[in-house]
Design an enzyme around this catalytic site. Sequence first.
Site, PDB file in Angstrom:
ATOM      1  N   HIS A 128       0.821  -1.216   0.000  1.00  0.00           N
ATOM      2  CA  HIS A 128       0.000   0.000   0.000  1.00  0.00           C
ATOM      3  C   HIS A 128       0.857   1.269   0.000  1.00  0.00           C
ATOM      4  O   HIS A 128       0.643   2.175  -0.787  1.00  0.00           O
ATOM      5  CB  HIS A 128      -0.936  -0.001   1.211  1.00  0.00           C
ATOM      6  N   ILE A 129       1.823   1.337   0.926  1.00  0.00           N
ATOM      7  CA  ILE A 129       2.631   2.558   1.027  1.00  0.00           C
ATOM      8  C   ILE A 129       3.642   2.622  -0.117  1.00  0.00           C
ATOM      9  O   ILE A 129       3.812   3.666  -0.753  1.00  0.00           O
ATOM     10  CB  ILE A 129       3.337   2.632   2.398  1.00  0.00           C
ATOM     11  N   ASP A 178      12.288   6.675  11.028  1.00  0.00           N
ATOM     12  CA  ASP A 178      11.078   6.996  11.808  1.00  0.00           C
ATOM     13  C   ASP A 178      10.758   5.915  12.842  1.00  0.00           C
ATOM     14  O   ASP A 178       9.977   6.136  13.753  1.00  0.00           O
ATOM     15  CB  ASP A 178       9.897   7.145  10.831  1.00  0.00           C
ATOM     16  N   GLU A 195      11.672   1.581  21.017  1.00  0.00           N
ATOM     17  CA  GLU A 195      11.142   2.945  21.023  1.00  0.00           C
ATOM     18  C   GLU A 195      10.635   3.274  22.425  1.00  0.00           C
ATOM     19  O   GLU A 195      10.102   2.394  23.111  1.00  0.00           O
ATOM     20  CB  GLU A 195       9.985   3.061  20.018  1.00  0.00           C
ATOM     21  N   HIS A 239       8.434   7.946  15.215  1.00  0.00           N
ATOM     22  CA  HIS A 239       7.375   7.050  14.717  1.00  0.00           C
ATOM     23  C   HIS A 239       6.086   7.832  14.424  1.00  0.00           C
ATOM     24  O   HIS A 239       5.013   7.506  14.936  1.00  0.00           O
ATOM     25  CB  HIS A 239       7.111   5.918  15.713  1.00  0.00           C
ATOM     26  N   GLY A 281       5.281   8.613  11.101  1.00  0.00           N
ATOM     27  CA  GLY A 281       5.011   8.506   9.659  1.00  0.00           C
ATOM     28  C   GLY A 281       3.526   8.562   9.334  1.00  0.00           C
ATOM     29  O   GLY A 281       3.105   9.208   8.373  1.00  0.00           O
ATOM     30  N   GLY A 282       2.722   7.903  10.138  1.00  0.00           N
ATOM     31  CA  GLY A 282       1.286   7.835   9.843  1.00  0.00           C
ATOM     32  C   GLY A 282       0.463   8.776  10.706  1.00  0.00           C
ATOM     33  O   GLY A 282      -0.765   8.719  10.681  1.00  0.00           O
TER      34      GLY A 282
HETATM   35  P1  NAI Z   1       1.452  -3.737   2.969  1.00  0.00           P
HETATM   36  O1  NAI Z   1       1.160  -5.036   3.630  1.00  0.00           O
HETATM   37  O2  NAI Z   1       0.445  -3.108   2.109  1.00  0.00           O
HETATM   38  O3  NAI Z   1       2.806  -3.898   2.092  1.00  0.00           O
HETATM   39  C1  NAI Z   1       3.949  -4.598   2.532  1.00  0.00           C
HETATM   40  C2  NAI Z   1       4.621  -5.202   1.317  1.00  0.00           C
HETATM   41  O4  NAI Z   1       5.872  -5.785   1.722  1.00  0.00           O
HETATM   42  C3  NAI Z   1       3.799  -6.327   0.683  1.00  0.00           C
HETATM   43  O5  NAI Z   1       3.649  -6.101  -0.699  1.00  0.00           O
HETATM   44  C4  NAI Z   1       4.632  -7.578   0.964  1.00  0.00           C
HETATM   45  O6  NAI Z   1       4.520  -8.562  -0.038  1.00  0.00           O
HETATM   46  C5  NAI Z   1       6.028  -6.994   1.014  1.00  0.00           C
HETATM   47  N1  NAI Z   1       6.998  -7.845   1.695  1.00  0.00           N
HETATM   48  C6  NAI Z   1       6.784  -8.655   2.769  1.00  0.00           C
HETATM   49  N2  NAI Z   1       7.943  -9.272   3.102  1.00  0.00           N
HETATM   50  C7  NAI Z   1       8.884  -8.835   2.227  1.00  0.00           C
HETATM   51  C8  NAI Z   1      10.262  -9.113   2.059  1.00  0.00           C
HETATM   52  N3  NAI Z   1      10.909  -9.981   2.854  1.00  0.00           N
HETATM   53  N4  NAI Z   1      10.916  -8.517   1.042  1.00  0.00           N
HETATM   54  C9  NAI Z   1      10.265  -7.655   0.203  1.00  0.00           C
HETATM   55  N5  NAI Z   1       8.970  -7.352   0.317  1.00  0.00           N
HETATM   56  C10 NAI Z   1       8.277  -7.926   1.332  1.00  0.00           C
HETATM   57  O7  NAI Z   1       1.908  -2.761   4.139  1.00  0.00           O
HETATM   58  P2  NAI Z   1       1.893  -1.175   4.124  1.00  0.00           P
HETATM   59  O8  NAI Z   1       0.598  -0.673   4.585  1.00  0.00           O
HETATM   60  O9  NAI Z   1       2.446  -0.697   2.840  1.00  0.00           O
HETATM   61  O10 NAI Z   1       2.930  -0.880   5.317  1.00  0.00           O
HETATM   62  C11 NAI Z   1       4.323  -1.120   5.160  1.00  0.00           C
HETATM   63  C12 NAI Z   1       5.029  -0.963   6.490  1.00  0.00           C
HETATM   64  O11 NAI Z   1       4.859   0.363   6.981  1.00  0.00           O
HETATM   65  C13 NAI Z   1       4.510  -1.893   7.590  1.00  0.00           C
HETATM   66  O12 NAI Z   1       5.615  -2.412   8.293  1.00  0.00           O
HETATM   67  C14 NAI Z   1       3.748  -0.975   8.502  1.00  0.00           C
HETATM   68  O13 NAI Z   1       3.771  -1.445   9.840  1.00  0.00           O
HETATM   69  C15 NAI Z   1       4.559   0.308   8.374  1.00  0.00           C
HETATM   70  N6  NAI Z   1       3.834   1.511   8.750  1.00  0.00           N
HETATM   71  C16 NAI Z   1       4.509   2.483   9.435  1.00  0.00           C
HETATM   72  C17 NAI Z   1       3.889   3.637   9.823  1.00  0.00           C
HETATM   73  C18 NAI Z   1       4.639   4.706  10.535  1.00  0.00           C
HETATM   74  O14 NAI Z   1       4.034   5.471  11.291  1.00  0.00           O
HETATM   75  N7  NAI Z   1       5.917   4.816  10.345  1.00  0.00           N
HETATM   76  C19 NAI Z   1       2.460   3.859   9.562  1.00  0.00           C
HETATM   77  C20 NAI Z   1       1.850   2.819   8.733  1.00  0.00           C
HETATM   78  C21 NAI Z   1       2.533   1.688   8.373  1.00  0.00           C
END
Ligand code: NAI
Length: 411
Positions: A163-164, A266, A271, A294, A296-297
């Site tokens: 998604h991100i 971030d 933490e 932390h 980011g969101g």
């Molecule tokens: P998502 O589930 O939509 O995308 C994650 C992607 O990573 C998927 O396409 C998956 O196939 C891929 N993936 C999984 N294991 C992998 C690996 N070993 N190598 C390569 N690709 C791999 O998740 P989304 O929503 O995009 O979030 C991504 C990250 O951002 C999550 O860890 C989430 O916790 C974090 N996050 C951080 C925030 C913040 O405040 N900093 C806020 C929201 C999300």
Amino acid sequence: MSTRSYSLSKDKIKFLLLEGVHPRVVENLKNAGYTNIHQESRAMTDAELARALTDVHFLGIRSRSQITESLLDSAEKLNAIGCFCIGTDQVDLHAAQVRGIPVFNAPYANTRSVAELVLAEIILLMRGIPAKNAGAHKGQWLKTAKGSHEVRGKTLGIIGYGHIGTQLGILAEGLGMRVVYHDIVEQLPLGNAEAASSLEAVLESADVVSLHVPDTADTRGMIGASQLAAMKKGAHLVNASRGKVVEIPALAAALENGHLGGAAIDVFPIEPTSPDDEFISELRGMDNVVLTPHVGGSTQEAQENIALDVATKLVRYSDNGSTMGAVNFPQVSLPDHATARRIMHIHRNEPGVLQAINSVISDSRGNVAAQYLQTHEEVGYVVMDIETDDAGPILEGLKKIPATIRRRFLY
Ligand code: NAI
């Protein structure tokens, strides 16, 4: 565990919202006709929650309320839990599932917020702004174009194209960046992005690498000394995914010896849990590193999106029986039901239950206009649209099926 049920008018259905959820939650619930809404700006203690939950039908929490199995035992009337946040670790999901209580959250409501912050950090890093900003605060005037680059025409490497990652890729292309990505799942490239053949291929070709993977056994420590060494000299690293994905001592070393040009981080392996705790990291004091707590969101827009997303899921479940987006429950997406009575039935996933349900309906001379069934390992969920003059006997009959956990009329 007792068998539970009810059929109430909307104004009798009690919502308890804790931890100061966004005002849009109440607005959304009221717009859907729910008025029996009680709010607290704080999390309740265990004892307070145990007392409060005895007559609550829908509970809304954020991340500080711990919903344990014993609390769920005191929540006889609880129909569903809405976590107005991203994570659901604070709820015993299995205990909720076997009691027929779906749990909803808003996993993607802050996608855009993360992508925007990362994009801004990419621009700042490629212009060397973090160090220039730190210098200016110390009275230095670092006016030079050396090491400052436009992002246009540069390569952004995205690890984790979900998604991100996809949203970031689109925004970065808007600025003229070339986007390459690596994902363990084959993902459709959006815009002009290109899938790389491997993680290494991304690391070797990117001017800036941004991580967007989940926290899994595979991703923990996935960026260590050898991956950092594989990055181009002077490249930048952004991590707004999960703290354990990057080995921070190795990153600090790569920044100190000048192999990396800068970083924006971030999320951290450890933490602080409260604003009073000190933030400790090897990266502190490095002028070419952007450190954020932390966030980011964390935007007002994301909070509002979360409010809308989770409140909508609770209303859809209450009104219509849809469980799409539940993290612990069979997922059923249902059409509206204009004329027939809709009944939902949650049961232990045992052989013969569907047959028993159908017998109850035919014995009561009801006609099944539509029936939807989904099962999880332990729980089955059936929603039925029934043409009948009197649905009361059907509910009574369903109660007698031994595997029944819960059943009720929907609106
Ligand atoms: P998502 O589930 O939509 O995308 C994650 C992607 O990573 C998927 O396409 C998956 O196939 C891929 N993936 C999984 N294991 C992998 C690996 N070993 N190598 C390569 N690709 C791999 O998740 P989304 O929503 O995009 O979030 C991504 C990250 O951002 C999550 O860890 C989430 O916790 C974090 N996050 C951080 C925030 C913040 O405040 N900093 C806020 C929201 C999300």
